[in-house]
Design a protein around this motif. Structure first.
Motif, PDB file in Angstrom:
ATOM      1  N   PRO A  19       0.872  -1.183   0.000  1.00 50.59           N
ATOM      2  CA  PRO A  19       0.000   0.000   0.000  1.00 50.59           C
ATOM      3  C   PRO A  19       0.904   1.225   0.000  1.00 50.59           C
ATOM      4  O   PRO A  19       2.063   1.134   0.401  1.00 50.59           O
ATOM      5  N   HIS A  55       6.385   2.655  11.485  1.00 51.74           N
ATOM      6  CA  HIS A  55       6.778   1.778  12.596  1.00 51.74           C
ATOM      7  C   HIS A  55       6.918   0.348  12.089  1.00 51.74           C
ATOM      8  O   HIS A  55       6.829   0.096  10.878  1.00 51.74           O
ATOM      9  N   SER A 112       4.111  -0.788   9.867  1.00 53.88           N
ATOM     10  CA  SER A 112       4.146  -0.314   8.473  1.00 53.88           C
ATOM     11  C   SER A 112       5.255  -1.029   7.713  1.00 53.88           C
ATOM     12  O   SER A 112       5.133  -1.294   6.514  1.00 53.88           O
ATOM     13  N   ASP A 139       1.051   8.180   0.361  1.00 48.01           N
ATOM     14  CA  ASP A 139      -0.304   8.628  -0.002  1.00 48.01           C
ATOM     15  C   ASP A 139      -0.485   9.975   0.687  1.00 48.01           C
ATOM     16  O   ASP A 139      -0.771  10.035   1.882  1.00 48.01           O
ATOM     17  N   ALA A 145      -5.188   7.603  -4.476  1.00 49.37           N
ATOM     18  CA  ALA A 145      -4.158   6.678  -3.980  1.00 49.37           C
ATOM     19  C   ALA A 145      -4.098   5.396  -4.802  1.00 49.37           C
ATOM     20  O   ALA A 145      -3.014   4.928  -5.167  1.00 49.37           O
ATOM     21  N   LEU A 146      -5.258   4.827  -5.096  1.00 47.99           N
ATOM     22  CA  LEU A 146      -5.245   3.541  -5.823  1.00 47.99           C
ATOM     23  C   LEU A 146      -4.616   3.709  -7.204  1.00 47.99           C
ATOM     24  O   LEU A 146      -3.929   2.805  -7.709  1.00 47.99           O
ATOM     25  N   TYR A 192      -0.913   2.836  -8.199  1.00 51.05           N
ATOM     26  CA  TYR A 192      -0.426   1.530  -8.663  1.00 51.05           C
ATOM     27  C   TYR A 192      -0.168   1.550 -10.177  1.00 51.05           C
ATOM     28  O   TYR A 192       0.583   0.737 -10.699  1.00 51.05           O
ATOM     29  N   ILE A 222      -1.615  -5.985   0.950  1.00 54.49           N
ATOM     30  CA  ILE A 222      -2.200  -4.924   1.797  1.00 54.49           C
ATOM     31  C   ILE A 222      -2.461  -5.458   3.197  1.00 54.49           C
ATOM     32  O   ILE A 222      -2.431  -6.667   3.419  1.00 54.49           O
ATOM     33  N   GLY A 223      -2.783  -4.560   4.129  1.00 57.21           N
ATOM     34  CA  GLY A 223      -3.221  -4.974   5.459  1.00 57.21           C
ATOM     35  C   GLY A 223      -4.724  -5.229   5.432  1.00 57.21           C
ATOM     36  O   GLY A 223      -5.439  -4.717   4.561  1.00 57.21           O
ATOM     37  N   LYS A 224      -5.182  -5.989   6.418  1.00 63.75           N
ATOM     38  CA  LYS A 224      -6.585  -6.430   6.414  1.00 63.75           C
ATOM     39  C   LYS A 224      -7.590  -5.274   6.481  1.00 63.75           C
ATOM     40  O   LYS A 224      -8.730  -5.432   6.076  1.00 63.75           O
ATOM     41  N   HIS A 249      -9.591  -2.092  -1.948  1.00 64.76           N
ATOM     42  CA  HIS A 249      -8.871  -2.808  -3.002  1.00 64.76           C
ATOM     43  C   HIS A 249      -9.734  -3.835  -3.727  1.00 64.76           C
ATOM     44  O   HIS A 249      -9.587  -4.028  -4.923  1.00 64.76           O
ATOM     45  N   GLY A 252      -2.466  -9.891   8.155  1.00 63.29           N
ATOM     46  CA  GLY A 252      -3.017  -9.424   9.429  1.00 63.29           C
ATOM     47  C   GLY A 252      -2.198  -8.259   9.973  1.00 63.29           C
ATOM     48  O   GLY A 252      -1.302  -7.738   9.308  1.00 63.29           O
ATOM     49  N   TRP A 253      -2.497  -7.877  11.160  1.00 61.66           N
ATOM     50  CA  TRP A 253      -1.791  -6.755  11.793  1.00 61.66           C
ATOM     51  C   TRP A 253      -0.777  -7.251  12.797  1.00 61.66           C
ATOM     52  O   TRP A 253      -0.957  -8.301  13.408  1.00 61.66           O
TER      53      TRP A 253
END
Ligand code: MSP
Length: 770
Positions: free
Chosen positions: A9, A18, A21, A49, A303-304, A307, A333-335, A341, A364-365
């Motif tokens: 992303p 962090h 990310s 973004d 943002a999208l 890509y 991507i993250g969940k 998306h 996942g996170w």
């Protein structure tokens, strides 16, 4: 050459990146390196973004006056720099910055040599980027022209993009609707997720992050997302049925979540398949709407599109790389951003007449000690001090971090970061297992065989051992191909463990004492060295530095990153190769010492960051404090009856005092707030075989609940199901995961099989049971 295009992303540069990310970027880097070594010409895109209200507010909190676009530009540039610096520090890149068309004279694209092309690393940013702006304008212009033929009597859309005169089913008149139209928007918006949440003024919290939303009321341009329901469902189904295609969304429980969201159409969650507002009048920090400079483009449309613009797409102007790499092989991507998306993005691309990405993988996170990282709690883990702490002890910090993140968390599920876990993984797998094997093998080759690789093994028993090793590496490749990095690494380290054990059984140090057994000694050391020669390139994509060191100590001359995994075989280490000095690659670390250093450097780093950003933290704190499902909710350690398989709510309430202890009064019962909800997603919890983590929409908000039903219900069976939730239970943690309510189920049979309570008739979410 086959191409492979993968994207992370693009990150909001409102704050410093962090460990969470860094997770996607590290995973993508590992996959990119792996694919390259499988012979693909790889493009890797990441970026920032930079538009939208969230950024505008972050800049204001940092002292940029409202409306000062130059100041905003400088603010994002500085933050962008933090991301670029971190990727460089983590050994990811170097990146090409893509800001204008035709300025990217990529040698990579024309690379003709025998070694695979290096990875085409690209960094895209969305503000102050003329090529990107052109791309966004082009996307919107196409959507404006895109026709959605609608038959009012059948209440359905005919084939998108065509202009039939009559309905093919009823022969009725057709209304030609554009994918973009203008309308007054009044509704709730989540600034944190930059997401439209609901229409109407009624206050609701964001279903994604739980924060309070803001009321927006303005004349906007809309995208007719509601027209795409059938087409989206067909897309998901086509990917499922056609074995030559990957699932459109992975892992499968995420696909189910998306399907149930899209199936629910306009009703499931506020703001779901409603037409979405794609412009904003009240902010100025964004790409001007084409033909209406009073408004800016919705930040997700903007943002999208990165890509596309990140690989040389600027509408009608396109670099050859765009045709070479698009469509993307995977958007990683993250969940939390699946909806954008898997639902919005395909619709935007269809409306522009462009092909869709091949798959979207939502991981996942990463939590910190089971808790969401948040600046206000002071529990955000930054990679830089962590890497530095390892390096101060002579250990490769990047490798330690990469290995820990990729090995410890099954890719797709949530994971947990802890300093203890990091040290434990490093010491046990990298220092004790792999490091030890590499170090003693090279040391014994030096000591007993004058530092020279002996002749190739012919002993059939030993050859069998080599085959076993090949099989394990095959497992790694199977897992990596499915983005299952954790199991891939587990397979690789299991092979390391076997070779270590095997060495302990053959005891080369004893063989070396007996001149008659010299050939056995050679065989054993050849096997160990050849195994490392074979394994190091396989795991190189995940922790490159240490693998490169192993490779060099084995005396291999070609670059490890240029090895082609398909060509690697057991028995390829050339006899006569001179090995290097046995320098420890992954020194074992004393837990207390490294832990102290990790905390010390993290503290120092925190002090510096806090000094810089104190005003921003304060404003975030205020936001979090006012959130109902925010990070700050009290968590008790109360035991969950449902986690123990006792799922009756009566047990939960049995302590209510009453004259007749077997009866409760109606007032007592009224204390239990039972609500109807729909399960939006369900996923396993690592290490807890009985628990599923559910997100349940109960109308007013979305609750995360842990339920002890995993042995009886598969995640895909309950996504979309109506259930009953005890909504006013104090939050608690189960296996470290916060649970905010309890699902009601009958407890059936001797083993207390849970059978979820549900409804035969349609009942709106949030309805109360009385
Ligand atoms: N800007 C959007 C993405 C646009 S893509 C066209 C965005 N940015 S973000 O900075 O908020 O998040 C970027 C990514 O970081 C998301 O995939 C998000 O899931 C991920 N993560 C943020 N915190 C995370 C963890 N703690 N753990 C793992 N990933 C996390 O959304």
């Amino acid at each position: 050459m086959k191409t492979f295009y993968l994207t992370t992303p693009i990150y909001y540069p409102n704050a410093r990146p962090h460990v969470g990310s860094a997770y996607t970027t590290i995973a993508c880097d590992a996959i990119a390196r792996y694919k390259r070594m499988c012979g693909y010409d790889v493009a890797f895109l990441t970026g920032t973004d930079e538009h939208g209200e969230k950024l505008q507010r972050a800049a204001e909190a940092a002292g940029v006056p409202p409306g000062d676009l130059d100041g905003l530009g400088k603010f994002v540039e500085k933050k962008r720099d933090l991301f670029q610096k971190l990727w460089r520090a983590l050994g990811i890149g170097p990146f090409h910055d893509t800001t204008s068309i035709n300025n990217h004279h990529s040698q990579i694209a024309n690379h003709q040599s025998a070694t695979p092309a290096p990875i085409d690393y690209r960094f895209v940013h969305t503000s102050q980027n003329p090529a990107h702006e052109k791309a966004v304008h082009w996307m919107i212009e196409q959507a404006k022209k895109y026709n959605l033929p609608y038959c009012a009597s059948c209440d359905r859309y005919l084939e998108h993009g065509t202009r039939p005169e009559k309905c093919t089913t009823c022969g009725g008149n057709i209304e030609h609707r554009s994918a973009i139209f203008s309308k007054r928007y009044e509704g709730r918006y989540c600034i944190h997720d930059e997401m439209y949440v609901s229409e109407g003024a009624e206050p609701v919290n964001c279903p994604n992050c739980g924060r309070p939303t803001e009321l927006i009321s303005e004349d906007n341009y809309f995208f007719r997302l509601s027209a795409f329901q059938e087409r989206l469902l067909e897309l998901y189904e086509r990917h499922e049925k056609d074995s030559s295609l990957s699932p459109f969304v992975q892992p499968d429980f995420r696909m189910n979540e998306v399907k149930s969201f899209v199936r629910g159409g306009k009703t499931l969650v506020p703001g779901s398949l409603r037409d979405i507002s794609v412009s904003r009048r009240r902010i100025s920090w964004g790409i001007p709407w084409p033909g209406d400079p009073e408004q800016v483009v919705y930040v997700w449309y903007d943002a999208l599109t990165s890509y596309l613009s990140g690989i040389g797409f600027a509408g009608d102007e396109r670099e050859p790389e765009f045709d070479k790499y698009w469509p993307a092989d995977v958007h990683m991507i993250g969940k939390d951003i699946i909806r954008f998306h898997a639902v919005y993005w395909p619709a935007f691309l269809w409306a522009a007449g462009l092909p869709l990405p091949k798959t979207i993988f939502a991981h996942g996170w990463i939590y910190y000690e089971q808790d969401k990282m948040s600046k206000s709690k002071g529990n955000v883990v930054y990679p830089e001090p962590l890497v530095k702490a390892f390096e101060e002890f002579g250990a490769p910090g990047n490798d330690a971090l990469r290995y820990y993140l990729l090995r410890d968390t099954p890719f797709g599920l949530d994971g947990n970061f802890s300093y203890d876990g990091l040290i434990q993984r490093y010491n046990s797998d990298l220092a004790n297992d792999l490091g030890n094997l590499a170090n003693r093998t090279v040391a014994m080759l030096n000591r007993y065989l004058s530092g020279t690789v002996p002749t190739v093994v012919t002993d059939p028993d030993i050859i069998k051992q080599g085959r076993f090793i090949e099989a394990r590496a095959g497992d790694l490749r199977k897992h990596f191909a499915a983005f299952d990095l954790s199991n891939g690494l587990e397979a690789a380290l299991a092979a390391v463990g076997s070779v270590n054990q095997w060495l302990s059984e053959y005891k080369p140090w004893e063989l070396a004492q007996d001149p008659k057994r010299h050939k056995d000694l050679e065989n054993v050391l050849y096997i160990a060295a050849d195994f490392l020669n074979y394994l190091a390139p396989h795991v190189y994509p995940t922790f490159p530095h240490g693998c490169d060191q192993i490779w060099q100590q084995l005396g291999c001359e070609e670059g490890i990153e240029d090895q082609k995994l398909d060509d690697l075989k057991w028995g390829q280490l050339s006899p006569g190769t001179k090995v290097g000095e046995p320098k420890p690659i992954f020194p074992r670390l004393k837990k207390e010492k490294i832990l102290r250093k990790l905390h010390e450097l993290a503290e120092q780093d925190r002090d510096e960051t806090t000094k810089e950003a104190s005003s921003k933290v304060e404003s975030e704190q205020k936001q979090v404090a006012s959130s109902t499902v925010g990070d700050e909710s009290p968590i008790t350690n109360q035991k969950s009856p449902i986690a123990n398989g006792q799922s009756s709510i009566v047990n939960q309430q049995s302590s209510i005092p009453n004259a007749d202890s077997s009866k409760i009064s109606i007032d007592d019962f009224a204390k239990v707030d039972l609500r109807v909800g729909t399960v939006l997603s369900a996923e396993p919890i690592p290490g807890a075989t009985k628990l599923l983590k559910l997100q349940v929409d109960i109308g007013s908000d979305v609750r995360q609940v842990c339920a002890g039903i995993a042995e009886y219900y598969k995640p895909e069976d309950i996504v979309g199901m109506k259930i009953v939730l005890v909504a006013n239970l104090a939050p608690r943690k189960l296996r470290g995961v916060e649970s905010n309510g309890m699902i009601v189920a009958a407890s059936v049979g001797e083993h207390g099989r849970p059978v979820l309570a549900t409804f035969k008739e349609e009942v709106p979410n949030g309805s109360r049971l009385k």
